[in-house]
Design a protein around this motif. Structure first.
Motif, mmCIF file in Angstrom:
data_model
loop_
_atom_site.group_PDB
_atom_site.id
_atom_site.type_symbol
_atom_site.label_atom_id
_atom_site.label_comp_id
_atom_site.label_asym_id
_atom_site.label_seq_id
_atom_site.Cartn_x
_atom_site.Cartn_y
_atom_site.Cartn_z
ATOM 1 N N TYR A 120 0.911 -1.189 -0.269
ATOM 2 C CA TYR A 120 0.015 0.006 -0.079
ATOM 3 C C TYR A 120 0.741 1.231 0.075
ATOM 4 O O TYR A 120 1.448 1.445 0.996
ATOM 5 N N SER B 172 1.122 5.246 -0.040
ATOM 6 C CA SER B 172 0.377 6.422 -0.054
ATOM 7 C C SER B 172 1.181 7.628 0.471
ATOM 8 O O SER B 172 2.322 7.462 1.027
ATOM 9 N N VAL C 194 -1.627 -3.755 6.124
ATOM 10 C CA VAL C 194 -2.224 -3.252 5.212
ATOM 11 C C VAL C 194 -3.671 -3.229 5.796
ATOM 12 O O VAL C 194 -4.224 -2.024 5.788
ATOM 13 N N ILE D 156 -1.952 -1.276 -3.860
ATOM 14 C CA ILE D 156 -2.656 -0.276 -3.554
ATOM 15 C C ILE D 156 -1.953 1.118 -3.702
ATOM 16 O O ILE D 156 -0.997 1.180 -3.082
#
Length: 128
Positions: free
Chosen positions: A44, A46, A59, A115
């Motif tokens: 993930y 971000s 996650v 992601i």
């Protein structure tokens, strides 16, 4: 010769990708990531974390930690190509700011493997 099963596979793959992504967004709205179909080695990425979050449990925990700060999460556009998907999304932050951005997903065999979240943050300064 035309093979119909290939078309069915593509439809099934798209349905798996959409289902996984819908479960991800549901998790953000209910603050519970237990039903999100994550691969064991999911990553993930971000802007809210200096390093990617790695592994299913980490996650899942990360999703549950950020969900309370992302209110009214919804998506407006979903583009799926094979196991890759791009989603335009918006949410209200707990501080009242409305945010828009994009999520990018990789899905294999119905499990999310990657992601990536990119949020457009617009700051409005009002001079008094």
């Amino acid at each position: 010769m035309i093979t119909i099963s290939a078309g069915r596979d593509a439809v099934q793959d798209r349905a798996q990708v959409e289902s996984a992504i819908l479960k991800f967004f549901e998790a953000l709205n209910v603050d519970d990531a237990s039903d999100v179909p994550l691969a064991g080695d999911v990553h993930y990425y971000s802007m809210f974390s200096p390093e990617p979050v790695r592994g299913e449990m980490d996650v899942r925990d990360h999703i549950q930690q950020i969900a309370p700060f992302m209110l009214n999460e919804k998506y407006s556009k979903l583009i799926v190509e094979g196991g890759s998907a791009a989603v335009m999304a918006e949410f209200d932050a707990v501080n009242g700011l409305h945010n828009e951005g994009a999520f990018f997903f990789e899905v294999e065999d119905g499990l999310i493997t990657v992601i990536v979240l990119i949020v457009l943050i617009v700051l409005v300064l009002i001079a008094l």
